[in-house]
Design a protein around this motif. Structure first.
Motif, mmCIF file in Angstrom:
data_model
loop_
_atom_site.group_PDB
_atom_site.id
_atom_site.type_symbol
_atom_site.label_atom_id
_atom_site.label_comp_id
_atom_site.label_asym_id
_atom_site.label_seq_id
_atom_site.Cartn_x
_atom_site.Cartn_y
_atom_site.Cartn_z
ATOM 1 N N UNK A 88 0.781 -1.228 0.000
ATOM 2 C CA UNK A 88 0.000 0.000 0.000
ATOM 3 C C UNK A 88 0.810 1.274 0.000
ATOM 4 N N UNK A 89 2.132 1.153 -0.118
ATOM 5 C CA UNK A 89 3.011 2.319 -0.039
ATOM 6 C C UNK A 89 2.767 3.294 -1.200
ATOM 7 N N UNK A 90 2.412 2.774 -2.370
ATOM 8 C CA UNK A 90 2.247 3.631 -3.542
ATOM 9 C C UNK A 90 0.880 4.305 -3.606
ATOM 10 N N UNK A 91 -0.004 3.957 -2.694
ATOM 11 C CA UNK A 91 -1.348 4.531 -2.762
ATOM 12 C C UNK A 91 -1.747 5.386 -1.581
ATOM 13 N N UNK A 92 -0.764 5.809 -0.786
ATOM 14 C CA UNK A 92 -1.137 6.489 0.455
ATOM 15 C C UNK A 92 -1.903 7.784 0.234
ATOM 16 N N UNK A 93 -1.691 8.465 -0.906
ATOM 17 C CA UNK A 93 -2.363 9.739 -1.148
ATOM 18 C C UNK A 93 -3.547 9.625 -2.109
ATOM 19 N N UNK A 94 -3.806 8.430 -2.622
ATOM 20 C CA UNK A 94 -4.851 8.263 -3.622
ATOM 21 C C UNK A 94 -6.119 7.684 -3.002
ATOM 22 N N UNK A 95 -7.283 7.939 -3.606
ATOM 23 C CA UNK A 95 -8.557 7.497 -3.024
ATOM 24 C C UNK A 95 -8.684 5.971 -2.958
ATOM 25 N N UNK A 96 -9.488 5.532 -2.015
ATOM 26 C CA UNK A 96 -9.733 4.108 -1.838
ATOM 27 C C UNK A 96 -10.351 3.483 -3.081
ATOM 28 N N UNK A 97 -11.088 4.282 -3.851
ATOM 29 C CA UNK A 97 -11.744 3.767 -5.053
ATOM 30 C C UNK A 97 -10.748 3.180 -6.045
ATOM 31 N N UNK A 98 -9.512 3.664 -6.026
ATOM 32 C CA UNK A 98 -8.487 3.159 -6.938
ATOM 33 C C UNK A 98 -7.530 2.182 -6.258
ATOM 34 N N UNK A 99 -7.750 1.921 -4.978
ATOM 35 C CA UNK A 99 -6.876 1.015 -4.239
ATOM 36 C C UNK A 99 -5.961 1.722 -3.257
ATOM 37 N N UNK A 100 -6.152 3.034 -3.079
ATOM 38 C CA UNK A 100 -5.312 3.804 -2.173
ATOM 39 C C UNK A 100 -5.867 3.880 -0.766
ATOM 40 N N UNK A 101 -5.207 4.658 0.091
ATOM 41 C CA UNK A 101 -5.642 4.809 1.486
ATOM 42 C C UNK A 101 -6.009 6.237 1.833
ATOM 43 N N UNK A 102 -5.934 7.157 0.864
ATOM 44 C CA UNK A 102 -6.484 8.507 1.000
ATOM 45 C C UNK A 102 -5.953 9.252 2.221
ATOM 46 N N UNK A 103 -4.625 9.200 2.407
ATOM 47 C CA UNK A 103 -4.015 9.933 3.514
ATOM 48 C C UNK A 103 -3.593 11.331 3.041
ATOM 49 N N UNK A 104 -2.894 12.066 3.907
ATOM 50 C CA UNK A 104 -2.615 13.473 3.636
ATOM 51 C C UNK A 104 -1.139 13.729 3.334
ATOM 52 N N UNK A 105 -0.783 15.027 3.223
ATOM 53 C CA UNK A 105 0.582 15.427 2.890
ATOM 54 C C UNK A 105 1.589 14.939 3.923
ATOM 55 N N UNK A 106 1.181 14.878 5.184
ATOM 56 C CA UNK A 106 2.086 14.402 6.225
ATOM 57 C C UNK A 106 2.477 12.944 6.008
ATOM 58 N N UNK A 107 1.575 12.152 5.441
ATOM 59 C CA UNK A 107 1.904 10.758 5.140
ATOM 60 C C UNK A 107 3.003 10.687 4.096
#
Length: 393
Positions: A59-78
């Motif tokens: 999940x490292x490559x999806x931390x800033x992307x929406x869950x709809x695409x497989x991400x975790x929808x985190x913020x700039x601090x992540x």
């Protein structure tokens, strides 16, 4: 030796439990999947796809992307956590391979892409199956994006509405490895420069597109860097990324994110170098005592530690404000200039305190010093960043 900095207590004012969990996860990844193997990757000249797919699975490559695409929808601090921990791995070539993918290339797909483009590419990007690169720099244009010469001419014929691209790109990180390129071109050679740049999505294997050279570098040996050639490359009009003539603004917008990421990576590198050097001087005996007993050495390391902590805190505060919606060109430019120069000062001192061993090829600190040099150049040279600060004084 951590000098009081660890994955669970660092700056809880800024970070949530989720951020701390991410930090611990990336640190485990570094210890288990990167450090044991990265010397081989330095020799091979690239980071292997197996590691990148592993990072995608975690999940490292999806931390800033929406869950709809497989991400975790985190913020700039992540993103800052990711960049800092990858910087601490001591193999900056591996770190930049991942960070170009997450925060300098694929981010253009998310920010400017159509729903169709996002649906087509983001799941593979997040999974680590589609690796990305961004093609902006040219032989005569680096920080000066307006001066790029690669062109895209629109044409409509029997094959439909398309553009024909011609030009050369250089110093492209992930240039050999990538599957998908975000390419900056001039779609208007007569109008204002800031309104003439557009972006296109270009897949590897497109006729007329070739990787002409894999470039050798002073550092970042486990990152591939390439020169690209585009000769009458025909792309459908729907491959345009964002609106025509808006590419310059999209590039400038993401430079803010890129420079913050590079600052965090630099402070991770600097922190790791200090920790490595403290351990070395506490165990290296000269003139009858450990080098740590020499007041000048421990005090110089203490000052470097203070300055790195100042850089880190500036990054954390700016990331938090950016996540809250502020647009902080001055602050981000300060970070890029300060951290890019500071990491090189840290490496210089740490090599010095390692003595002759610090000058030997194959030593960790020698590699780190080579890798750090580009931090004052890439993503916005120190001089360019200081002009951005000066304009806002």
């Amino acid at each position: 030796m951590t000098l009081g900095f660890d994955a669970t207590t660092a700056s809880s004012f800024f970070f949530s439990d989720e951020h701390h969990m991410l930090r611990a996860q990336v640190r485990r990844l570094v210890e288990e999947e990167i450090k044991p193997h990265a010397d081989i990757w330095e020799e091979q000249g690239h980071t292997p796809r197996d590691l990148l797919r592993k990072m995608g699975e975690l999940g490292v490559f999806g931390i800033r992307y929406p869950e709809a695409y497989g991400g975790s929808d985190m913020d700039q601090l992540a993103t800052v956590v990711l960049a800092e921990e990858l910087g601490r791995c001591t193999y900056a070539g591996v770190a930049i391979t991942a960070l170009v993918h997450t925060d300098m290339a694929s981010v253009h797909v998310f920010n400017a892409g159509t729903q169709e483009q996002k649906a087509k590419y983001l799941p593979g990007i997040i999974a680590g199956n589609t690796i990305t690169a961004v093609g902006i720099t040219e032989p005569d244009a680096g920080s000066d994006v307006k001066s790029i010469r690669t062109t895209a001419r629109r044409a409509v014929d029997h094959s439909g509405d398309h553009y024909v691209l011609n030009g050369t790109k250089t110093f492209i990180t992930n240039g050999v490895l990538a599957d998908l390129y975000c390419i900056a071109v001039k779609t208007d050679t007569t109008g204002p420069a800031s309104q003439s740049v557009s972006m296109f999505l270009l897949e590897k294997g497109t006729p007329g597109f070739t990787v002409t050279r894999k470039l050798k570098k002073h550092g970042w040996h486990s990152s591939d860097t390439a020169e690209l050639s585009l000769v009458d490359v025909r792309l459908p009009a729907e491959n345009m990324l964002g609106a025509e003539g808006r590419g310059f603004y999209e590039i400038m917008k993401n430079f803010q994110n890129e420079r913050l990421v590079l600052g965090a990576m630099a402070m991770g590198e600097a922190q790791a170098a200090i920790e490595l050097t403290v351990d070395y001087v506490k165990n290296r005996t000269a003139f009858g005592a450990p080098l740590w007993e020499k007041q000048t050495i421990r005090q110089r390391l203490a000052m470097l530690s203070a300055r790195v902590e100042a850089g880190r805190q500036m990054i954390y505060a700016t990331a938090a404000r950016t996540a809250a919606g502020e647009h902080l060109v001055r602050d981000v430019s300060m970070i890029k200039a300060y951290c890019g120069e500071l990491v090189n000062e840290v490496m210089y001192e740490c090599v010095q305190f390692h003595g002759g061993m610090g000058f030997m090829a194959g030593s960790t600190i020698e590699r780190m010093a080579r890798d750090a040099r580009v931090q004052a150049i890439g993503g916005g040279a120190t001089e360019v960043m200081l002009e951005e600060v000066a304009k806002r004084m």
